[in-house]
Scaffold this motif. Structure first.
Motif, PDB file in Angstrom:
ATOM      1  N   LEU A 146       5.959  63.712  59.686  1.00  0.00           N
ATOM      2  CA  LEU A 146       6.080  62.891  58.488  1.00  0.00           C
ATOM      3  C   LEU A 146       7.545  62.514  58.318  1.00  0.00           C
ATOM      4  O   LEU A 146       8.432  63.289  58.646  1.00  0.00           O
ATOM      5  CB  LEU A 146       5.612  63.665  57.255  1.00  0.00           C
ATOM      6  CG  LEU A 146       4.258  64.351  57.360  1.00  0.00           C
ATOM      7  CD1 LEU A 146       4.089  65.345  56.241  1.00  0.00           C
ATOM      8  CD2 LEU A 146       3.156  63.323  57.330  1.00  0.00           C
ATOM      9  N   GLY A 147       7.797  61.365  57.786  1.00  0.00           N
ATOM     10  CA  GLY A 147       9.170  60.952  57.545  1.00  0.00           C
ATOM     11  C   GLY A 147       9.302  60.202  56.247  1.00  0.00           C
ATOM     12  O   GLY A 147       8.395  59.481  55.846  1.00  0.00           O
ATOM     13  N   GLY A 148      10.409  60.420  55.574  1.00  0.00           N
ATOM     14  CA  GLY A 148      10.695  59.684  54.366  1.00  0.00           C
ATOM     15  C   GLY A 148       9.626  59.791  53.306  1.00  0.00           C
ATOM     16  O   GLY A 148       9.146  58.790  52.815  1.00  0.00           O
ATOM     17  N   SER A 149       9.226  61.018  52.987  1.00  0.00           N
ATOM     18  CA  SER A 149       8.144  61.182  52.012  1.00  0.00           C
ATOM     19  C   SER A 149       8.472  62.279  51.012  1.00  0.00           C
ATOM     20  O   SER A 149       9.358  63.102  51.227  1.00  0.00           O
ATOM     21  CB  SER A 149       6.843  61.522  52.732  1.00  0.00           C
ATOM     22  OG  SER A 149       6.958  62.758  53.411  1.00  0.00           O
ATOM     23  N   TRP A 150       7.741  62.286  49.914  1.00  0.00           N
ATOM     24  CA  TRP A 150       7.801  63.362  48.946  1.00  0.00           C
ATOM     25  C   TRP A 150       6.946  64.481  49.511  1.00  0.00           C
ATOM     26  O   TRP A 150       5.789  64.259  49.867  1.00  0.00           O
ATOM     27  CB  TRP A 150       7.254  62.847  47.615  1.00  0.00           C
ATOM     28  CG  TRP A 150       7.567  63.721  46.458  1.00  0.00           C
ATOM     29  CD1 TRP A 150       6.667  64.460  45.759  1.00  0.00           C
ATOM     30  CD2 TRP A 150       8.828  63.943  45.846  1.00  0.00           C
ATOM     31  NE1 TRP A 150       7.300  65.130  44.754  1.00  0.00           N
ATOM     32  CE2 TRP A 150       8.638  64.837  44.783  1.00  0.00           C
ATOM     33  CE3 TRP A 150      10.120  63.488  46.104  1.00  0.00           C
ATOM     34  CZ2 TRP A 150       9.672  65.280  43.983  1.00  0.00           C
ATOM     35  CZ3 TRP A 150      11.160  63.924  45.295  1.00  0.00           C
ATOM     36  CH2 TRP A 150      10.921  64.802  44.250  1.00  0.00           C
ATOM     37  N   PHE A 151       7.506  65.676  49.635  1.00  0.00           N
ATOM     38  CA  PHE A 151       6.815  66.757  50.327  1.00  0.00           C
ATOM     39  C   PHE A 151       7.001  68.055  49.546  1.00  0.00           C
ATOM     40  O   PHE A 151       8.118  68.576  49.484  1.00  0.00           O
ATOM     41  CB  PHE A 151       7.387  66.887  51.747  1.00  0.00           C
ATOM     42  CG  PHE A 151       6.650  67.840  52.634  1.00  0.00           C
ATOM     43  CD1 PHE A 151       5.503  67.450  53.301  1.00  0.00           C
ATOM     44  CD2 PHE A 151       7.106  69.129  52.807  1.00  0.00           C
ATOM     45  CE1 PHE A 151       4.821  68.317  54.127  1.00  0.00           C
ATOM     46  CE2 PHE A 151       6.438  70.016  53.638  1.00  0.00           C
ATOM     47  CZ  PHE A 151       5.291  69.606  54.294  1.00  0.00           C
ATOM     48  N   GLY A 152       5.946  68.544  48.956  1.00  0.00           N
ATOM     49  CA  GLY A 152       6.004  69.812  48.247  1.00  0.00           C
ATOM     50  C   GLY A 152       7.021  69.848  47.125  1.00  0.00           C
ATOM     51  O   GLY A 152       7.608  70.888  46.849  1.00  0.00           O
ATOM     52  N   GLY A 153       7.263  68.719  46.505  1.00  0.00           N
ATOM     53  CA  GLY A 153       8.187  68.668  45.387  1.00  0.00           C
ATOM     54  C   GLY A 153       9.622  68.327  45.744  1.00  0.00           C
ATOM     55  O   GLY A 153      10.492  68.351  44.883  1.00  0.00           O
ATOM     56  N   VAL A 154       9.880  68.037  47.019  1.00  0.00           N
ATOM     57  CA  VAL A 154      11.233  67.648  47.436  1.00  0.00           C
ATOM     58  C   VAL A 154      11.170  66.355  48.236  1.00  0.00           C
ATOM     59  O   VAL A 154      10.153  66.032  48.842  1.00  0.00           O
ATOM     60  CB  VAL A 154      11.941  68.745  48.268  1.00  0.00           C
ATOM     61  CG1 VAL A 154      12.089  70.029  47.484  1.00  0.00           C
ATOM     62  CG2 VAL A 154      11.208  69.017  49.564  1.00  0.00           C
ATOM     63  N   ALA A 155      12.278  65.633  48.241  1.00  0.00           N
ATOM     64  CA  ALA A 155      12.375  64.410  49.041  1.00  0.00           C
ATOM     65  C   ALA A 155      12.732  64.814  50.472  1.00  0.00           C
ATOM     66  O   ALA A 155      13.809  65.346  50.726  1.00  0.00           O
ATOM     67  CB  ALA A 155      13.433  63.478  48.464  1.00  0.00           C
ATOM     68  N   ALA A 156      11.823  64.583  51.389  1.00  0.00           N
ATOM     69  CA  ALA A 156      12.015  64.992  52.779  1.00  0.00           C
ATOM     70  C   ALA A 156      12.373  63.793  53.636  1.00  0.00           C
ATOM     71  O   ALA A 156      11.707  62.759  53.577  1.00  0.00           O
ATOM     72  CB  ALA A 156      10.744  65.647  53.308  1.00  0.00           C
ATOM     73  N   ALA A 157      13.420  63.950  54.428  1.00  0.00           N
ATOM     74  CA  ALA A 157      13.800  62.896  55.373  1.00  0.00           C
ATOM     75  C   ALA A 157      12.862  62.929  56.573  1.00  0.00           C
ATOM     76  O   ALA A 157      12.445  61.892  57.074  1.00  0.00           O
ATOM     77  CB  ALA A 157      15.240  63.070  55.820  1.00  0.00           C
ATOM     78  N   ASP A 158      12.552  64.137  57.055  1.00  0.00           N
ATOM     79  CA  ASP A 158      11.572  64.277  58.127  1.00  0.00           C
ATOM     80  C   ASP A 158      10.968  65.670  58.102  1.00  0.00           C
ATOM     81  O   ASP A 158      11.603  66.624  57.686  1.00  0.00           O
ATOM     82  CB  ASP A 158      12.166  63.943  59.502  1.00  0.00           C
ATOM     83  CG  ASP A 158      13.288  64.875  59.911  1.00  0.00           C
ATOM     84  OD1 ASP A 158      12.989  65.992  60.354  1.00  0.00           O
ATOM     85  OD2 ASP A 158      14.468  64.479  59.796  1.00  0.00           O
ATOM     86  N   VAL A 159       9.714  65.732  58.532  1.00  0.00           N
ATOM     87  CA  VAL A 159       8.959  66.989  58.557  1.00  0.00           C
ATOM     88  C   VAL A 159       8.137  67.028  59.843  1.00  0.00           C
ATOM     89  O   VAL A 159       7.546  66.028  60.238  1.00  0.00           O
ATOM     90  CB  VAL A 159       7.994  67.105  57.341  1.00  0.00           C
ATOM     91  CG1 VAL A 159       7.205  68.406  57.391  1.00  0.00           C
ATOM     92  CG2 VAL A 159       8.753  66.981  56.034  1.00  0.00           C
ATOM     93  N   TYR A 160       8.128  68.187  60.484  1.00  0.00           N
ATOM     94  CA  TYR A 160       7.290  68.438  61.659  1.00  0.00           C
ATOM     95  C   TYR A 160       6.511  69.705  61.362  1.00  0.00           C
ATOM     96  O   TYR A 160       7.097  70.788  61.220  1.00  0.00           O
ATOM     97  CB  TYR A 160       8.167  68.627  62.905  1.00  0.00           C
ATOM     98  CG  TYR A 160       7.389  69.024  64.144  1.00  0.00           C
ATOM     99  CD1 TYR A 160       7.013  68.073  65.073  1.00  0.00           C
ATOM    100  CD2 TYR A 160       7.052  70.358  64.387  1.00  0.00           C
ATOM    101  CE1 TYR A 160       6.309  68.441  66.219  1.00  0.00           C
ATOM    102  CE2 TYR A 160       6.344  70.728  65.527  1.00  0.00           C
ATOM    103  CZ  TYR A 160       5.982  69.758  66.430  1.00  0.00           C
ATOM    104  OH  TYR A 160       5.283  70.118  67.563  1.00  0.00           O
ATOM    105  N   VAL A 161       5.193  69.600  61.237  1.00  0.00           N
ATOM    106  CA  VAL A 161       4.342  70.750  60.937  1.00  0.00           C
ATOM    107  C   VAL A 161       3.638  71.177  62.219  1.00  0.00           C
ATOM    108  O   VAL A 161       2.949  70.373  62.864  1.00  0.00           O
ATOM    109  CB  VAL A 161       3.298  70.424  59.847  1.00  0.00           C
ATOM    110  CG1 VAL A 161       2.479  71.667  59.502  1.00  0.00           C
ATOM    111  CG2 VAL A 161       3.971  69.857  58.596  1.00  0.00           C
TER     112      VAL A 161
END
Length: 132
Positions: free
Chosen positions: A107-122
């Motif tokens: 995921l990139g550039g999204s609201w994630f778990g209450g924080v603004a995330a630049a990028d996420v790799y799950v």
């Protein structure tokens, strides 16, 4: 490890840690995340066994495994252990569940778990049948 893209060597080095850490405290979900206000990404490890009283022991286990792995692509100071009930862990579980079982969620550039995330790799759920 900088704010550049997450590379396969980092992903694989962290997988080694995750497999061993899972024996210490079963992992509910694990993910890399860089928030929009951080330069570095962090590996988050969520487990039902990580509560306020178990955080110090969990970090000790991360350091022990990190020293064992000795990978130039993994930094134990870029790990955060969290309870699986936190909003970040729940967001990671939701993201992981939207993808096929053995595929990571990116995921990139999204609201994630209450924080603004630049990028996420799950990471996909650990496959205990394939553990070495």
């Amino acid at each position: 490890m900088d704010n550049g893209p997450l590379v396969i060597e980092e992903i694989e080095a962290a997988e080694q840690l995750l497999r061993e850490f899972d024996e210490y405290a079963p992992i509910k979900v694990a993910f890399w995340m860089r928030t929009t206000d951080e330069e570095q990404r962090y590996l988050y490890i969520a487990s039902d066994r990580i509560g306020a009283e178990g955080v110090s022991d969990a970090y000790g286990e991360v350091v022990r495994i990190g020293l064992k792995i000795q990978s130039p692509y993994f930094n134990v100071f870029r790990v955060k252990v969290i309870d699986s009930a936190t909003p970040l862990a729940r967001a990671a579980l939701e993201a992981r569940d939207r993808f096929p079982p053995h595929m990571p969620a990116r995921l990139g550039g999204s609201w994630f778990g209450g924080v603004a995330a630049a990028d996420v790799y799950v990471y996909p759920a650990l496959d205990h049948a394939k553990a070495p």
